[in-house]
Design a protein around this motif. Structure first.
Motif, PDB file in Angstrom:
ATOM      1  N   LYS A 179     -39.700  28.536  12.896  1.00  0.00           N
ATOM      2  CA  LYS A 179     -38.955  29.362  12.248  1.00  0.00           C
ATOM      3  C   LYS A 179     -38.284  28.876  11.454  1.00  0.00           C
ATOM      4  O   LYS A 179     -37.417  26.932  11.667  1.00  0.00           O
ATOM      5  CB  LYS A 179     -37.845  30.649  12.837  1.00  0.00           C
ATOM      6  N   PRO A 180     -37.527  28.754   9.689  1.00  0.00           N
ATOM      7  CA  PRO A 180     -37.199  27.924   9.178  1.00  0.00           C
ATOM      8  C   PRO A 180     -35.908  27.835   9.611  1.00  0.00           C
ATOM      9  O   PRO A 180     -34.972  27.962   8.998  1.00  0.00           O
ATOM     10  CB  PRO A 180     -37.097  28.016   7.529  1.00  0.00           C
ATOM     11  N   MET A 181     -35.289  27.396  10.355  1.00  0.00           N
ATOM     12  CA  MET A 181     -34.220  27.051  11.360  1.00  0.00           C
ATOM     13  C   MET A 181     -33.176  26.078  11.590  1.00  0.00           C
ATOM     14  O   MET A 181     -34.717  25.662  12.424  1.00  0.00           O
ATOM     15  CB  MET A 181     -33.490  27.811  12.168  1.00  0.00           C
ATOM     16  N   GLY A 184     -35.457  16.373  10.878  1.00  0.00           N
ATOM     17  CA  GLY A 184     -35.046  16.254   9.644  1.00  0.00           C
ATOM     18  C   GLY A 184     -35.707  16.382   8.146  1.00  0.00           C
ATOM     19  O   GLY A 184     -36.632  17.224   8.538  1.00  0.00           O
ATOM     20  N   LYS A 185     -35.156  16.292   6.910  1.00  0.00           N
ATOM     21  CA  LYS A 185     -35.591  15.983   6.383  1.00  0.00           C
ATOM     22  C   LYS A 185     -35.561  15.983   4.653  1.00  0.00           C
ATOM     23  O   LYS A 185     -34.382  14.503   4.578  1.00  0.00           O
ATOM     24  CB  LYS A 185     -35.453  17.923   5.300  1.00  0.00           C
ATOM     25  N   HIS A 243     -30.990  17.156  10.506  1.00  0.00           N
ATOM     26  CA  HIS A 243     -30.516  18.611  10.856  1.00  0.00           C
ATOM     27  C   HIS A 243     -29.549  18.364  11.830  1.00  0.00           C
ATOM     28  O   HIS A 243     -28.269  19.467  11.559  1.00  0.00           O
ATOM     29  CB  HIS A 243     -32.087  19.320  11.417  1.00  0.00           C
ATOM     30  N   THR A 244     -29.923  17.498  12.772  1.00  0.00           N
ATOM     31  CA  THR A 244     -27.547  17.283  13.799  1.00  0.00           C
ATOM     32  C   THR A 244     -26.858  17.058  12.503  1.00  0.00           C
ATOM     33  O   THR A 244     -25.951  17.965  12.942  1.00  0.00           O
ATOM     34  CB  THR A 244     -27.894  16.430  14.832  1.00  0.00           C
ATOM     35  N   ASP A 245     -26.846  16.246  11.332  1.00  0.00           N
ATOM     36  CA  ASP A 245     -25.840  16.284  10.604  1.00  0.00           C
ATOM     37  C   ASP A 245     -25.965  17.777  10.382  1.00  0.00           C
ATOM     38  O   ASP A 245     -24.082  17.933   9.567  1.00  0.00           O
ATOM     39  CB  ASP A 245     -26.536  15.405   9.218  1.00  0.00           C
TER      40      ASP A 245
END
Lengths: 114, 258
Positions: free
Chosen positions: B143-145, B155-156, B239-241
């Motif tokens: 899922k994009p979550m 991350g991205k 993603h954590t950030d």
């Protein structure tokens, strides 16, 4: 100096090479141009073979008949999905991808004539 | 800078520092409430039994009996199945804790190059989208979550684009992803294009934010396939950030979720 002299006097060694004898007029095993005859170091991806396509190939697939039919379960989201955007889309993609498309697809030629 | 779009399914979820672990269950629970999307989600959350890797998270949906999405005869199979998603912020309403998940819709799942084009050719180009909206293209089952199992340690790469570039960059990005141009094994999770007021953003998500060899290779591939000018700024964000920043921005405290 002495080491250089030693180097020059060392016996020459052949670079290992693989020679493949194919019949006259046959360049490669027929139908499989993606494989080096006899195999290559890079013939397999670590962890298994992966299905790799470059952009050009993917763009060519766009013109296949099945690719032009909207999926039967395409949800109708107004302003986002539309079964009738084919024409518009092909024109706009021609504008932005004309370099890649010209000479590739019959469709590009067709659109140009109109 | 504008607050980042919500990528979290459970806004009320974790207190700072606690990793949300029950995302799948919450997602399913929300789905059950969301009758508008239910059918569509069922339709697209298909199970695959075939040769491709099967994720554990699929098991939570195994009660849904659907035919697997497979390449048709004479079609060109992809390394992975992918799912298109679309989300849009509801005008006039602030991003509430649940609106991200309620506003994200599955468009469909495909298994071959030809099936990809069937969807893509019947969707508007991101540059023509209006309002605050996103297209997401993720591997089937992810899922994009942020909290998805595949994303939670990830991350991205983010690239901000001036208006007018999004459609072309997005196309090049997803073609590179579908064609396995990134050569980082199983690391890629998906890609997003976000249409915003003054700029557009494209990003590609990977599983392991701490894997610098992987993130460097993704960056270099991005530069190559997007044909970016050398001075283009690329930013990597875990993603954590993203979760922390979102919670700080919205002043969220834990209020309900586990």
């Amino acid at each position: 100096m002495s080491s250089a002299a030693t180097y020059f006097r060392s016996p020459p060694a052949l670079i290992p090479a693989k020679r493949l004898h194919l019949p006259e007029g046959v360049a490669l095993p027929p139908g499989d141009y993606s494989t080096t005859p006899g195999g290559t170091l890079f013939g397999t991806t670590p962890g298994g073979t992966r299905i790799i396509y470059d952009r050009k190939f993917l763009m060519e697939c766009r013109n296949s008949p099945v690719a032009k039919t909207p999926p039967c379960d395409l949800p109708d989201i107004p302003g986002v999905t539309c079964p009738n955007v084919d024409e518009v889309r092909n024109e706009s993609s021609l504008v932005h991808a004309d370099v890649e498309k010209l000479g590739l697809g019959e469709e590009a030629q067709f659109d140009m004539d109109i | 800078m504008e607050a980042e779009e919500r990528k979290s399914g459970a806004g009320s979820k974790a207190a700072a520092g606690e990793r949300p672990r029950r995302m799948n269950n919450k997602f399913d629970a929300l789905k059950d409430d969301d009758s508008g999307d239910h059918e569509q989600n069922e339709e697209n959350n298909t199970q695959k039994d075939g040769e491709k890797e099967k994720n554990d998270r699929d098991k939570s949906q195994s009660s849904i009996k659907r035919k697997a999405v497979v390449p048709g005869p004479a079609e060109h199979p992809l390394q992975y199945n992918y799912t298109f998603w679309y989300s849009r912020r509801t005008p006039g309403r602030p991003t509430s804790s649940q609106s991200y998940e309620q506003n994200i819709k599955q468009i469909g799942t495909f298994a071959s190059v030809e099936q990809f084009w069937r969807f893509y050719s019947h969707m508007i180009r991101p540059g023509d989208l209006t309002g605050h909206s996103d297209f997401h293209l993720f591997k089937e089952g992810i899922k994009p979550m942020w909290e998805d199992d595949a994303n939670k340690n990830g991350g991205k790469w983010i690239i901000r684009l001036r208006k007018g570039l999004a459609s072309r960059c997005w196309e090049n990005l997803i073609l590179a992803m579908l064609g396995e141009q990134f050569m980082v094994g199983e690391e890629i999770c998906g890609a997003v294009v976000s249409v915003r007021f003054q700029e557009d953003i494209i990003s590609i998500w990977n599983k392991t934010a701490s894997d610098q060899a992987t993130t460097a290779r993704i960056r270099d591939t991005l530069r190559r396939v997007l044909n970016l000018p050398p001075n283009t700024i690329m930013e990597y964000k875990t993603h954590t950030d993203s979760i922390k920043a979102w919670e700080e921005f919205h002043g969220l405290v834990n209020s309900g979720g586990r």
